[in-house]
Design an enzyme around this catalytic site. Structure first.
Site, PDB file in Angstrom:
ATOM      1  N   LYS A   9      15.237   7.905  -2.916  1.00 56.83           N
ATOM      2  CA  LYS A   9      15.536   9.056  -2.064  1.00 56.83           C
ATOM      3  C   LYS A   9      14.862   8.818  -0.714  1.00 56.83           C
ATOM      4  O   LYS A   9      13.634   8.829  -0.604  1.00 56.83           O
ATOM      5  CB  LYS A   9      15.003  10.342  -2.704  1.00 56.83           C
ATOM      6  CG  LYS A   9      15.366  11.563  -1.905  1.00 56.83           C
ATOM      7  CD  LYS A   9      14.135  12.360  -1.515  1.00 56.83           C
ATOM      8  CE  LYS A   9      14.445  13.480  -0.576  1.00 56.83           C
ATOM      9  NZ  LYS A   9      14.736  13.036   0.809  1.00 56.83           N
ATOM     10  N   GLU A  67       1.088   8.436  -3.063  1.00 62.51           N
ATOM     11  CA  GLU A  67       0.353   7.979  -1.874  1.00 62.51           C
ATOM     12  C   GLU A  67       0.481   9.099  -0.857  1.00 62.51           C
ATOM     13  O   GLU A  67       1.580   9.405  -0.402  1.00 62.51           O
ATOM     14  CB  GLU A  67       0.941   6.681  -1.316  1.00 62.51           C
ATOM     15  CG  GLU A  67       0.753   5.473  -2.203  1.00 62.51           C
ATOM     16  CD  GLU A  67      -0.697   5.084  -2.418  1.00 62.51           C
ATOM     17  OE1 GLU A  67      -1.574   5.570  -1.676  1.00 62.51           O
ATOM     18  OE2 GLU A  67      -0.951   4.318  -3.359  1.00 62.51           O
ATOM     19  N   CYS A  81      -0.380   7.447   7.851  1.00 63.91           N
ATOM     20  CA  CYS A  81      -1.353   8.010   6.902  1.00 63.91           C
ATOM     21  C   CYS A  81      -2.721   7.378   7.121  1.00 63.91           C
ATOM     22  O   CYS A  81      -3.744   7.976   6.799  1.00 63.91           O
ATOM     23  CB  CYS A  81      -0.879   7.775   5.478  1.00 63.91           C
ATOM     24  SG  CYS A  81      -0.388   6.078   5.186  1.00 63.91           S
ATOM     25  N   GLU A 138      -5.293  16.893   8.268  1.00 62.69           N
ATOM     26  CA  GLU A 138      -4.468  15.869   8.904  1.00 62.69           C
ATOM     27  C   GLU A 138      -3.526  16.514   9.921  1.00 62.69           C
ATOM     28  O   GLU A 138      -2.627  17.267   9.543  1.00 62.69           O
ATOM     29  CB  GLU A 138      -3.654  15.157   7.816  1.00 62.69           C
ATOM     30  CG  GLU A 138      -2.866  13.969   8.303  1.00 62.69           C
ATOM     31  CD  GLU A 138      -2.004  13.353   7.193  1.00 62.69           C
ATOM     32  OE1 GLU A 138      -1.257  14.088   6.522  1.00 62.69           O
ATOM     33  OE2 GLU A 138      -2.091  12.125   7.013  1.00 62.69           O
TER      34      GLU A 138
END
Ligand code: NAD
Length: 484
Positions: A180, A255, A289, A386
Site C-alpha cells: 500500500k 518503523e 524520520c 516531531e
C-alpha cells in the site's frame, strides 16, 4: 508524468495487470512546488481492491515460495537493472510528486536499485544451522521458511527506498506482497512495480494498491490471509496498525517517528559538524524520520558553532526542488505546511527564540525557510514532539553526562549523532545514547542498505529492517529433527 507510467495510467498493479480501482474512484496528486500543477490521477481504492490483490498474492505464493531462492533473487537483480535504466525518470517524478530536491531524489532512486541488488544476493545465503541430536547423534537443524502473503504499508517521505527495502527481503525470502503506497507519493512506487514487471516477475507475486489509509491500509491489516504487516509511518497510525494486526494474530513490524539529537563536544571538528547539522536538519525539508531535531553544543564552542551554523543557513539554496543546486525544497502538502508553521508558532509562544527562517518562502509553494530555534525549554513542544519540517533547536550544555541525559529525555529512540575527536566521549555515547542508529562524526540521517535499520523506544516495534536483519521478520524459523 514520465512516459512509462503515463503508458500504464497510474493504476493499481494487481495479478500482473494495471487496473483501475473497482469502485472507479480516483484522486489527483498536485506538485507541492507548484500546487496548481496536477502530477497525475490515481485510484482511490477500497477493500474490494485490497481483497483482489490478496487473492492474487495468495494464488501466486505456492509457486513463488517453491522456487529456489537464487532464482527468486535473479528477478530482483533484473528489477535493479530496470530501476537503474529509469533512474532519471524516477528521480524527476519523485521531485514532482513530493518535493524532494532532485539531488536527493537521484540518490534515493539509486538506493532503491542497490537494495534490490543486495537482496538478490540473499538467495545464496545459509537458511539455518546444523546440529547433532543429543540422544541419537542424528541431524537436527534449523531452517527459515517464508511466511506467505505479507502486507507492506509505506509513507511518502522515502517513496522509493522504503517500498524497496520492504519488498526486496519479502520477495527474496519467498513471500508474496501487497504493497500500500502513500497517497502523497504513488508515482515513484509505481516505478518499482514497473521495474518488477519488466523483470518478468510471475503475476501476483507483487501487487500494489493505492488509496487512503483507512480504505486500503485497514482492510490489508485486518485480512486474516495476510501473515505479517510491515509499516513505516507516524506513531499514532502505527499504534493502531499494531493493535489491529496483533489482535488478528499476525506479525507486525513498525518503523515510526524520531526526535533525533546531535551532540557537538568542545573538541569536535566544527566545520564537518556544521555541515552535518545542516544536512541532518534541513535536507528533504526536514521530512526524514532521522532528521536532526535537537543540537546540543558544548559551552566552549557554543557561540562559534552557532555563528557558523547561521552562516551555513544563509548559504543553503532554498527553492525549486527540480533545480539540482537546491538543498531545501517544499513540504509535501498544504496540511503538512500548516502543521509545521503551527509548530514554529508554538515554539515561539513557549519562549523559544527564532534565530533564522521559519516563514513562508514562496507565495505558491509549500516552502518554509529553514528554521533555527534557541532557548527552547527541555519540556517545550519543540524539544519533545516531531515537527516534520525544516525546524531544529540549538541547546547549550556543560558536561557530557548532562548532554546524554537530555538527549535521552524524549520518548523516541531512532537515531543520534555525536561530534568529537575524543574516543572516550564517542565510546560513552555509543554505550549510553538511546537510539537504534548511532553516528560518530556524521549526521543523524542516512542508512546504508546492507546493515540493520530501526529504532528503539517509541520509534520502532519488532525486528529491524534492511541488511541481514530483514530475515528475522520475513521468515519463520523451524527446527527439524532428521533421523534415517
Ligand atoms: P502516516 O502514518 O500518516 O502514513 C503512513 C502510511 O500509513 C500511509 O501509507 C498511510 O496511507 C497509511 N495509513 C494511514 N492510516 C492508516 C490506517 N488506519 N491503517 C493502515 N494504514 C494507514 O505517515 P506519513 O505522514 O506518510 O509519514 C511520515 C511519518 O513517518 C513521520 O512520523 C516519520 O517520522 C515516519 N517515518 C518513519 C521512518 C522510520 O523508518 N522510522 C521512515 C520514514 C518516515
Amino acid at each position: 508524468m514520465s512516459e512509462t507510467i503515463a503508458a500504464v495510467g497510474g493504476e493499481n498493479f494487481i495479478a500482473g495487470q494495471w487496473t483501475p480501482s473497482q469502485g472507479g474512484r480516483t484522486y489527483e496528486r498536485h506538485n507541492p512546488w507548484r500546487p496548481a500543477e496536477v502530477v497525475g490521477e490515481f485510484p482511490s481504492s477500497d477493500a474490494q481492491d485490497v481483497a483482489a490483490a490478496i487473492d492474487a498474492a495468495e494464488a501466486a505464493w505456492p509457486a513463488w515460495s517453491g522456487l529456489p531462492a537464487a532464482k527468486r533473487g535473479a528477478f530482483l537483480a533484473r528489477a535493479a537493472d530496470a530501476i537503474e535504466a529509469r533512474l532519471e525518470d524516477i528521480a524527476h517524478d519523485m521531485t514532482r510528486e513530493m518535493g524532494k530536491p532532485l539531488r536527493e531524489s537521484r540518490l534515493e532512486a539509486g538506493r532503491a536499485a542497490a537494495i534490490f541488488r543486495f537482496f538478490s544476493g540473499e538467495g545464496w545465503r545459509p537458511l539455518g544451522e546444523v546440529f547433532e541430536q543429543s540422544a541419537t547423534g542424528g541431524a537436527v537443524y534449523t531452517r527459515r521458511r517464508p511466511l506467505g502473503v505479507v502486507g507492506l504499508i509505506t509513507p511518502w517521505n522515502f517513496p522509493a527506498a522504503i517500498p524497496a527495502w520492504k519488498t526486496g527481503p519479502a520477495l527474496a525470502y519467498g513471500n508474496t506482497v501487497v504493497l500500500k503506497l502513500a497517497q502523497d507519493a504513488p508515482l515513484t512506487g509505481l516505478h518499482l512495480a514497473r521495474a518488477l514487471e519488466e523483470a518478468e516477475l510471475p503475476h501476483g507475486v507483487f501487487n500494489v494498491v493505492i488509496g487512503r489509509g483507512g480504505d486500503v491500509g485497514e482492510p490489508l491489516v485486518a485480512d486474516e490471509r495476510v501473515r505479517a504487516i510491515s509499516f513505516t509511518g507516524s506513531v499514532p497510525v502505527g499504534q493502531g496498525v499494531r493493535e489491529l494486526g496483533t489482535g488478528a494474530g499476525k506479525r507486525v513490524q513498525l518503523e515510526l517517528g524520531g526526535h533525533n539529537p546531535m551532540i557537538v563536544a568542545d573538541d569536535a571538528k566544527l566545520d564537518p559538524a556544521v555541515q552535518a547539522a545542516y544536512a541532518g536538519a534541513f535536507w528533504s525539508a526536514g521530512q526524514k524520520c532521522t532528521a536532526t531535531r535537537r543540537i546540543y553544543a558544548q559551552d566552549g564552542i557554543y557561540e562559534d558553532f552557532r555563528a557558523r551554523f547561521l552562516q551555513r543557513m544563509s548559504e543553503g539554496k532554498v527553492g525549486d526542488p527540480a533545480d539540482p543546486e537546491t538543498e531545501v525544497g517544499p513540504l509535501v502538502n498544504e496540511s503538512q505546511f500548516e502543521t509545521v508553521l503551527a509548530g514554529i508558532a508554538r515554539g515561539r509562544e513557549e519562549g523559544g527564540t527564532l534565530l533564522a527562517g521559519g516563514d513562508r518562502a514562496d507565495p505558491d509553494a509549500y516552502l518554509i525557510a529553514p528554521a533555527l530555534f534557541e532557548d527552547v525549554a527541555d519540556d517545550a513542544f519543540l524539544s519533545c514532539e516531531e515537527v516534520f519540517g525544516p525546524v531544529t533547536s540549538l541547546y547549550r550544555f556543560r558536561t557530557l553526562e548532562e548532554a546524554i541525559e537530555r538527549a535521552n529525555s524524549v520518548r523516541f529512540g531512532l537515531s543520534a549523532s555525536v561530534f568529537t575527536t575524543d574516543l572516550e566521549i564517542a565510546d560513552r555515547c555509543i554505550r549510553e545514547l538511546q537510539a537504534g542508529i548511532l553516528h560518530v562524526n556524521s549526521q543523524t540521517a542516512g542508512a546504508d542498505v546492507h546493515v540493520p535499520f530501526g529504532g528503539s523506544k517509541s520509534s520502532g516495534y519488532g525486528p529491524h529492517e534492511q541488511g541481514r536483519a530483514a530475515i528475522e521478520f520475513y521468515t519463520e524459523e523451524i527446527t527439524v529433527y532428521q533421523d534415517v
